[in-house]
Motif scaffolding. Structure first.
Motif, mmCIF file in Angstrom:
data_model
loop_
_atom_site.group_PDB
_atom_site.id
_atom_site.type_symbol
_atom_site.label_atom_id
_atom_site.label_comp_id
_atom_site.label_asym_id
_atom_site.label_seq_id
_atom_site.Cartn_x
_atom_site.Cartn_y
_atom_site.Cartn_z
ATOM 1 N N UNK A 1 32.471 33.003 32.541
ATOM 2 C CA UNK A 1 32.127 34.248 32.479
ATOM 3 C C UNK A 1 31.539 34.431 33.709
ATOM 4 N N UNK A 2 31.676 35.749 34.284
ATOM 5 C CA UNK A 2 31.383 36.277 35.657
ATOM 6 C C UNK A 2 30.327 37.410 35.700
ATOM 7 N N UNK A 3 29.417 37.418 36.595
ATOM 8 C CA UNK A 3 28.426 38.745 36.902
ATOM 9 C C UNK A 3 28.649 38.678 38.239
ATOM 10 N N UNK A 4 29.058 39.726 38.702
ATOM 11 C CA UNK A 4 29.217 40.188 40.208
ATOM 12 C C UNK A 4 29.836 38.941 40.910
ATOM 13 N N UNK A 5 29.035 38.386 42.050
ATOM 14 C CA UNK A 5 29.556 37.584 42.800
ATOM 15 C C UNK A 5 29.181 36.019 42.137
ATOM 16 N N UNK A 6 29.088 35.732 41.120
ATOM 17 C CA UNK A 6 28.671 34.291 40.364
ATOM 18 C C UNK A 6 29.486 34.103 39.138
ATOM 19 N N UNK A 7 30.006 33.097 39.233
ATOM 20 C CA UNK A 7 31.067 32.645 38.084
ATOM 21 C C UNK A 7 30.446 31.585 37.638
ATOM 22 N N UNK A 8 30.100 31.542 36.178
ATOM 23 C CA UNK A 8 29.287 30.577 35.429
ATOM 24 C C UNK A 8 30.743 29.810 34.844
ATOM 25 N N UNK A 9 30.508 28.286 34.900
ATOM 26 C CA UNK A 9 31.457 27.469 34.371
ATOM 27 C C UNK A 9 30.837 26.455 33.399
ATOM 28 N N UNK A 10 31.443 26.280 32.198
ATOM 29 C CA UNK A 10 30.865 25.434 31.249
ATOM 30 C C UNK A 10 32.143 24.303 30.892
ATOM 31 N N UNK A 11 31.581 23.249 30.623
ATOM 32 C CA UNK A 11 32.530 21.954 30.056
ATOM 33 C C UNK A 11 31.611 21.220 29.257
ATOM 34 N N UNK A 12 32.148 20.895 28.091
ATOM 35 C CA UNK A 12 31.007 20.043 27.222
ATOM 36 C C UNK A 12 30.382 18.697 27.661
#
Length: 693
Positions: free
Chosen positions: A132-143
């Motif tokens: 998911x993204x907010x402006x210039x930051x992409x949040x990344x998840x993996x279990x």
């Protein structure tokens, strides 16, 4: 006594039906008898490498432009969009422990080398990443990996870091008599437990300890034993006495990390861990990396036990089955897709904002969701059902005051059923509102979707070239806005066998062909993995090393030239040209359903009939093939007597009448085929047939 039977001659019935549109798309073989359904008249048996227009017609899928070979062609690679704005958008190439960046149809370089970011994600983990993204930051998840964020400060400056979450999230408060004792209230301290509590996998885990309803917290930095760890105190403790009021962090190497993520109502929301598959965690309001459960957020520690409206939220779905969360989607409510059902999270009281004390999670449907993320399209959430073979449209229904999830792939169920299951998807809003689905067989399925116009039509796509002995394989898909704001760009990773080796190429589907005049043919891009030369007149086209040994189609100065074989990265033309497009050929096919115009005694279905003429209403089209069988096709030429012989004829718009020599049959299907590097847009089909009884 003899009985005299009077025989009457069957009277033929002339039929002149019209297929006015193709908005139902390619229909399932299970629909072949449903002439009573309105969408039968708007569907076809095969719609391959054509895209349905919202207005009803279909146009040939544009070809693809070769962008780059992935870093390691032997390994599965994934594309991810990064969209800061409509004019600053990127495609990210996620490979084995790296990311490369693409912009404006090319790889971003620095000092002549591709910009590359090191990641912890292995090839095997790539399919399960969510973003998911907010402006210039992409949040990344993996279990299996602590959540990261990818930050951009310029085209060439990208940084991937672990997220340093503040004060949480946590498991439930300890209910045993086991105590924890900090040696100090601030700084670095030793935590001593009265019984076995800790494990080596707790390093990096948060810990909260309360004393008389005053709380501090820290991060475990070292493991000494099951009763002793070192803690970096981030929020001061109230005192150092032994306490039974403590909570371990919810995420760790032992319990797992979140598998889903989304933004919702100014909160960063995570879902699923291996240890808590039905739990969602919401950050403090407006403070995305703060999961402080009590006290005034941003205050001085120790904090009290008061739960404020803007504190973090933890909620576990109550269900009689373990319904692992598969995806999260932000609509007017938070939509939660699980393995067994679909849920929404919303305020319990609509008069107050969502908060730790004002939240409810309600089950809406019980279809179950696939692990491929859902897509928000207008007011609907499109998701893949648990089997991976159905597309459902989750939307609020005022009649039942709840969300419903209709199967919108039911009339074209064969496309997903025959291709086993889905592996990736993306939504292309412009120009034609298409939901793209990648299947594990490497087929790309498109669904033109405009709910407000009641348009849901499926079409299938394959791409030029081959992989081993089969078709080229699509492995990943992503969409970003075109930098010139002419629409959205569809990027693909396509796997082929080139020169005996596996090659994975990043390619971008070209814009739809929209000429300004009938002689404007320079942008006819109907080859795959293609490249374009423009410049001084030449007979030698170079830069084609990615297609060595392949037979390619050639369009030079708006006209087809003979196919050529790429050798040492080049081809030679028989005569010079200034504008040349070269790439792999592909075939586009329309196969109609048996036409239904009625017969002397009812339906025309199952009756002996023959089509003797077809009129096609076309738009900006050129030479194509047609017929009643793929093995017996006729070429429909567009050249007129006065057209120059050294160039292709002008684009044609209007009606083309075609006489057929078809035998009588019970199958009045008709094929329209384009395997030349030319455009073809079909607006309507008007057959003329004779039906007996």
């Amino acid at each position: 006594m003899a009985v005299c039977v009077r025989r009457t001659k069957s009277t033929p019935v002339r039929n002149n039906p019209i297929q006015t549109n193709f908005t139902a798309g390619e229909l399932s073989p299970r629909m072949r008898g449903r002439v009573d359904v309105n969408r039968y008249a708007n569907g076809v048996q095969t719609l391959k490498n054509f895209i349905i227009m919202p207005q009803g017609g279909v146009y040939r899928r544009p070809g693809t432009k070769y962008v780059n070979e992935v870093k390691t062609s032997a390994d599965f690679t994934r594309l991810v969009p990064f969209e800061f704005s409509t004019v600053q958008a990127y495609i990210l190439e996620f490979g084995n422990q790296y990311i490369r960046i693409y912009r404006d149809g090319g790889v971003v370089t620095s000092g002549g080398n591709p910009v590359e970011v090191v990641t912890p994600y292995t090839t095997a983990q790539l399919p399960d990443l969510q973003f998911t993204q907010s402006a210039d930051v992409l949040y990344i998840v993996h279990p299996s990996v602590k959540p990261r964020k990818l930050s951009r400060t310029s085209h060439t400056a990208w940084t991937l870091t672990e997220i340093s979450f503040l004060d949480g999230p946590y498991l439930s408060t300890n209910k045993t008599s086991t105590t924890l004792s900090p040696a100090h209230k601030t700084g670095t301290t030793t935590i001593t437990a009265s019984a076995n509590v800790f494990a080596s996998t707790d390093v990096g885990r948060t810990l909260r300890i309360g004393h008389a309803n005053k709380y501090g917290w820290g991060i475990i930095t070292a493991f000494t034993s099951a009763t002793s760890v070192s803690l970096d105190i981030k929020g001061a403790f109230d005192n150092t006495t032994a306490s039974t009021d403590w909570r371990l962090g919810a995420w760790s190497q032992a319990t797992g990390y979140p598998g889903s993520v989304v933004f919702f109502q100014e909160r960063l929301v995570f879902g699923y861990t291996d240890n808590q598959p039905q739990t969602i965690w919401m950050s403090c309001s407006g403070d995305y990396e703060n999961f402080q459960p009590t006290g005034e957020t941003g205050g001085t520690y120790p904090v009290d036990a008061t739960v404020a409206d803007d504190n973090a939220i933890t909620y576990t779905i109550a269900s009689n089955k373990v319904n692992a969360i598969r995806w999260l989607d932000a609509a007017s409510n938070l939509v939660i897709g699980t393995a067994g059902a679909e849920w929404i999270a919303k305020q319990a009281s609509t008069a107050d904002p969502l908060s730790p004390t004002n939240i409810q999670v309600l089950q809406q449907t019980t279809y179950g969701s696939d692990a491929v993320p859902a897509r928000r399209v207008g007011t609907a959430t499109l998701f893949i059902q648990r089997s991976g073979r159905k597309v459902r449209e989750m939307i609020y229904n005022f009649d039942v005051d709840s969300y419903i999830a209709r199967d919108i792939s039911i009339l074209s169920e064969h496309l997903l059923r025959e291709n086993n299951y889905t592996t990736d998807n993306a939504f292309q809003q412009e120009p034609d509102s298409v939901f793209w689905i990648v299947t594990n067989t490497g087929k790309l399925i498109g669904m033109t979707y405009l709910r407000e116009q009641e348009i849901v039509g499926f079409h299938q796509h394959d791409f030029g070239g081959s992989f081993n002995s089969g078709s080229a394989v699509v492995e990943s898909v992503a969409v970003i806005p075109n930098i010139d704001q002419t629409g959205d760009q569809l990027y693909l990773i396509i796997k082929r066998t080139i020169g005996g080796n596996t090659k994975r190429y990043i390619e971008v589907v070209q814009n739809p062909f929209e000429p300004s005049t009938s002689t404007d043919k320079v942008d006819m891009w109907f080859v795959d993995s293609g490249l374009r030369y423009t410049g001084a007149a030449t007979t030698t086209i170079t830069g084609l090393s990615h297609l060595n040994g392949q037979t390619v189609s050639v369009v030079a100065d708006g006209a087809q030239r003979p196919n050529a074989v790429v050798s040492s990265g080049s081809i030679t033309l028989s005569r010079s040209a200034t504008d040349v497009i070269v790439g792999l050929p592909y075939t586009s096919i329309i196969k109609t359903l048996p036409f239904e115009g009625g017969g002397q005694s009812g339906t025309a279905q199952g009756k002996q009939a023959r089509i003797h003429k077809v009129t096609l209403r076309l738009l900006n089209s050129l030479t194509f093939k047609h017929g009643v069988s793929l093995t017996d096709l006729d070429l429909k030429e567009f050249r007129q007597a006065g057209d120059p012989m050294d160039e292709s004829p002008p684009l044609f718009t209007g009606d083309k009448s075609i006489s057929l020599n078809q035998s009588y049959t019970t199958d009045t299907s008709y094929y329209i085929v384009q395997d030349l590097p030319y455009p073809l847009t079909v607006i309507a089909i008007m057959p003329e047939s004779v039906v007996y009884k």
